[in-house]
Design a protein around this motif. Structure first.
Motif, short mmCIF file in Angstrom:
data_model
loop_
_atom_site.label_atom_id
_atom_site.label_comp_id
_atom_site.label_asym_id
_atom_site.label_seq_id
_atom_site.Cartn_x
_atom_site.Cartn_y
_atom_site.Cartn_z
N GLU A 1 0.82 -1.21 0.00
CA GLU A 1 0.00 0.00 0.00
C GLU A 1 0.85 1.26 0.00
O GLU A 1 0.46 2.28 -0.55
N GLY B 1 -8.25 11.13 4.04
CA GLY B 1 -8.66 10.11 5.00
C GLY B 1 -9.77 9.24 4.43
O GLY B 1 -10.25 9.47 3.33
N ALA B 2 -10.15 8.22 5.20
CA ALA B 2 -11.20 7.32 4.72
C ALA B 2 -11.87 6.63 5.89
O ALA B 2 -11.26 6.45 6.94
N ILE B 3 -13.13 6.29 5.69
CA ILE B 3 -13.82 5.39 6.62
C ILE B 3 -13.93 4.05 5.90
O ILE B 3 -14.51 3.97 4.82
N LEU B 4 -13.34 3.02 6.50
CA LEU B 4 -13.37 1.70 5.90
C LEU B 4 -14.36 0.86 6.69
O LEU B 4 -14.06 0.39 7.78
N SER C 1 -9.11 -4.18 4.49
CA SER C 1 -9.78 -3.01 3.92
C SER C 1 -8.74 -2.12 3.26
O SER C 1 -7.70 -1.85 3.86
N ALA D 1 -8.12 1.64 1.12
CA ALA D 1 -8.68 2.92 0.67
C ALA D 1 -8.13 3.24 -0.71
O ALA D 1 -7.01 2.84 -1.04
N ARG E 1 -7.02 5.89 -2.06
CA ARG E 1 -5.86 6.78 -2.07
C ARG E 1 -5.70 7.50 -3.41
O ARG E 1 -4.61 7.58 -3.98
#
Lengths: 317, 130
Positions: free
Chosen positions: A27, A92-95, A114, A116, A118
């Protein structure tokens, strides 16, 4: 170098910690991650990679959970990669895909990660490609990839999965939606989830209508499966449909052809990475402002500036 | 990129606070894995392991923290995840804070905490890999 070897060996032995750390390396997009994928590549190529795509809220995560459970009863080890979007503003992210996968992820034969996006477009994250190689090399027999909630043109999953499952739910549009170009063209299996809701049969008819316009001569005619994922209805039929597609790919020689096309996409992605790095370097270089002003005032055209940036990247590396 | 697992161990059924935190961390540019309500310590530590998170943020409102937190910390040690920063939020009486810190929690955040303080705490304590 040694660190990469050690991690790769842990991954081959399917040690959870090693698999998790390896995915983090990939990642990050750093050279260590690329080296890891190279090291693992020769052990990959056995897994059946299944893409699950569809609009937000149609039930992809719930379906993946059920699929993983059904595959476990068939003694398959299952790797899950679930992609959710990164914020274009904060990064940012909510996974949240794990919420619906609680039944399956505690099984020792399931590994779920999970991811994101990106900033990557197309419904996957850039790392998903390397992540599949890693999970494949780790010995997961089936890899389920859940894309971001797809719109009409997030179709990159077809460049990674062997079998693409397009999930729909009743009430999301008429027959014209069904004949538009894009996501509905890439399904090798269709699922109408939430089939206990009104309009499920209408959706099935709309999809079948779309498929029979010009696809009836194909060697593989995509099956349409009705499911109620939260109850598990129809999931066995879905497993049979994707397994029969996997059998078709291998028996017909389509698999090799598919792999050739997907390899071309991998090269394209690598080239895009390279260009991105070149641009990053250029923007940090002391003459960036001057170069931009030259293009802005017409002394130089943008293509010429791009050439100079590429030349410099080649001489520096 | 900082990755955080926001988890709700035990039986309390309210996750508004956890969602507010998740949202604030997202807006601070972190990747937040949220796993929903009613998680066992085993589920939480397994998720932290698979997701390879830098931070585990626990939210407990039920009063069960004296049982849940030591169990979670034990599993963290068993799984060799001691480099994960563990934060605790929710309803934690002042008298219990010391015991939570002794169990291995890095910081306890009570009601009314400014989310910026949590962001700051994470940024200061997590050595980013990049």
């Amino acid at each position: 170098m040694n660190e990469v070897r050690t991690l790769a060996n842990g991954i081959r032995q399917q040690q959870k910690r090693a698999v998790a750390r390896g995915l983090t390396w990939i990642e990050r997009g750093a050279p260590s991650g690329q080296e890891l994928v190279r090291d693992l590549f020769s052990d990959a190529g056995r897994a059946h990679v299944i893409g699950i795509t569809g609009a937000p809220g149609v039930g992809k995560s719930t379906l993946v959970n059920r699929l993983a459970l059904a595959l476990r009863t068939r003694e398959r080890k299952v790797g899950i990669l679930a992609v959710d979007p990164s914020s274009p503003f904060s990064g940012g992210a909510i996974l949240g895909d794990r919420i619906r996968m609680q039944d399956s992820v505690m099984d020792e034969g399931v590994f779920m990660r999970s991811l994101a996006t990106r900033g990557h477009l197309g419904g996957l994250s850039r790392a998903t490609f390397g992540a599949v190689t890693l999970m494949d090399a780790a010995g997961y027999d089936v890899i389920l990839i859940e894309t971001v909630g797809a719109g009409q043109s997030e179709v990159e999953i077809m460049q990674l999965a062997h079998s693409t499952v397009v999930v729909l739910a009743p009430g999301l549009g008429d027959d014209i939606q069904a004949i538009k170009a894009g996501i509905l063209e890439i399904g090798q299996v269709f699922v109408v989830n939430k089939a206990d809701h009104d309009g499920a049969d209408h959706s099935v008819r709309a999809i079948r209508g779309m498929l029979t316009l010009g696809m009836e001569h194909l060697a593989w005619f995509p099956p349409i499966v009705k499911t109620v994922a939260d109850r598990g209805d129809g999931v066995d039929e879905l497993v049979k449909a994707v397994e029969s597609h996997w059998g078709y790919l291998r028996d017909s020689g389509q698999l090799d052809q598919m792999r050739r096309g997907q390899t071309a996409h991998l090269i394209e992605l690598a080239l895009q990475d390279w260009v991105k790095f070149a641009l990053n370097d250029a923007q940090k270089a002391p003459d960036w402002e001057a170069m931009r002003d030259q293009v802005r005032s017409g002394i130089r055209d943008a293509g010429d500036a791009a050439n100079a940036i590429i030349q410099r990247r080649i001489t520096c590396h | 990129m900082i990755r955080v697992l926001v988890a709700k161990p035990g039986l309390d059924g309210h996750d508004r606070g956890a969602k507010v935190i998740a949202r604030a961390l997202r807006d601070a540019g972190m990747e937040v894995v949220y796993t929903g309500l009613h998680q066992t310590p085993e589920q939480i530590v397994d998720a932290a392991l698979q997701e390879d998170v830098d931070v585990l943020a626990l939210s407990i409102l039920s009063g069960a923290h004296p049982t849940l937190v030591p169990r979670i910390m034990e599993l963290i040690r068993d799984n060799d995840l001691t480099d994960v920063l563990v934060l605790l939020g929710g309803i934690i009486p002042n008298d219990d804070v010391k015991a939570m810190l002794a169990a291995g929690v890095a910081e306890v955040f009570g009601p009314g905490t400014d989310t910026n303080d949590i962001v700051k705490c994470i940024r200061e304590r997590v050595k980013t890999h990049e």
